[in-house]
Design an enzyme around this catalytic site. Structure first.
Site, PDB file in Angstrom:
ATOM      1  N   GLY A 134      34.473  36.431  39.253  1.00  0.00           N
ATOM      2  CA  GLY A 134      33.849  37.658  38.774  1.00  0.00           C
ATOM      3  C   GLY A 134      34.805  38.456  37.906  1.00  0.00           C
ATOM      4  CB  CYS A 135      34.169  40.937  35.235  1.00  0.00           C
ATOM      5  SG  CYS A 135      32.909  41.975  36.009  1.00  0.00           S
ATOM      6  CG  PHE A 136      35.391  45.095  38.949  1.00  0.00           C
ATOM      7  CD1 PHE A 136      36.333  45.858  38.276  1.00  0.00           C
ATOM      8  CD2 PHE A 136      34.126  45.630  39.111  1.00  0.00           C
ATOM      9  CE1 PHE A 136      36.023  47.120  37.765  1.00  0.00           C
ATOM     10  CE2 PHE A 136      33.793  46.879  38.611  1.00  0.00           C
ATOM     11  CZ  PHE A 136      34.746  47.630  37.937  1.00  0.00           C
TER      12      PHE A 136
END
Length: 325
Positions: A134-136
């Site tokens: 995921g990005c975070f």
């Protein structure tokens, strides 16, 4: 040329993936599957692609492609694979959260390897299927990994991070409208964000038995793309000691760099880079981390994983310049 298929081709991550693949020297886009847009030119949806391609969205799937990218909403990748099978030689890179956790990594006879190259490049190279982070989770893990690797996480980890509007996807909601985002700032999913599962899993992979809290406050920014995170935790060493640890950990990383100067988000937007900066205040180490949520946080990292899977130079097709001005 690798024959590439894309499932769920109308979203932001798919648009960036298509842009990158069109310019990758080793790939040919075989099909982009979208039931809602079948028959439309890609550039009718992804308007930045006008003049770059005449490919149309397809309602048909080629089950014999070399690599398949799943750009579907969370929970939808598993449902899609339950209904559609692919040839034994097809490698799958999933951009959802369906297979990221160890408990969910197996799907039938398929095993999905967690695809954070800075963590397990060798495992990715020998894998067949990849769960793209995921990005975070990418920005925050890259801020924490060197400490965990050296057993230096002693207390709670405090995180405050802000993401651009593209992190919410293309579907409109009350908090994605321009009138809400413009000149505004807000938090969401405080303490409960879904990427905490990935982060805690990785910490314990490197520093088994870490039982303190990872306290994460995600925020919505009034900009389109990018993530900027500040992370701090108790640290007994000097900032110079920390810099040595971080630079040693990332010495062979293709896209993660430790900066001696303070960093800002414009340095990474439109690139596959992660920049990290360190400072010490009393007994706390502050780690600042920034990425482009659509590239290093999604599609760029997916291409990076594809390069590793197929034995290409890791940076092929994703050496991009930041939109600095």
């Amino acid at each position: 040329m690798l024959q590439v298929g894309i499932i769920g081709g109308a979203g932001y991550t798919a648009g960036e993936l298509i842009r990158l693949l069109l310019n990758h020297p080793e790939t040919n886009i075989n099909f982009v599957y979208s039931t809602s847009n079948a028959g439309n030119k890609l550039y009718k949806v992804h308007q930045d692609l006008i003049g770059s391609t005449e490919i149309v969205f397809s309602s048909e799937i080629n089950k014999n492609v070399d690599v398949l990218f799943l750009c579907l909403g969370h929970g939808n990748s598993k449902a899609f694979l339950e209904k559609n099978s692919f040839s034994d030689h097809t490698k799958i890179i999933d951009l959802s959260n369906d297979f990221r956790l160890t408990a969910n990594k197996n799907f039938g006879d398929k095993e999905f390897i967690y695809g954070l190259p800075e963590l397990q490049k060798n495992a990715i190279k020998s894998a067949k299927h990849i769960a793209n982070p995921g990005c975070f989770a990418t920005a925050l893990q890259l801020a924490i990994l060197p400490l965990a690797k050296n057993g230096l996480l002693k207390k709670d980890i405090h995180i405050n991070a802000v993401t651009g509007a593209t992190g919410a996807g293309t579907s409109l909601s009350a908090t994605t409208h321009f009138t809400y985002r413009d000149n505004n700032f807000s938090h969401y999913k405080a303490f409960t964000h879904q990427h905490l599962g990935e982060i805690n899993q990785t910490i314990n992979q490197l520093q088994s038995g870490y039982n303190d809290d990872v306290i994460f406050i995600p925020n919505r920014g009034n900009f389109s793309r990018g993530i900027f995170a500040t992370v701090y935790t108790k640290y007994d060493g000097s900032v110079d000691d920390a810099k040595k640890i971080y630079k040693e950990f990332y010495k062979d990383a293709a896209f993660t760099f430790v900066s001696d100067d303070e960093i800002h988000m414009k340095q990474v937007v439109n690139t596959n880079k992660c920049l990290i900066h360190l400072m010490k205040y009393d007994n706390k180490l502050l780690i600042t981390s920034t990425i482009d949520n659509l590239l290093k946080g999604a599609s760029g990292q997916a291409i990076q994983n594809m390069n590793l899977l197929f034995g290409f130079e890791e940076t092929t097709g994703i050496n991009l310049k930041a939109n600095y001005f």
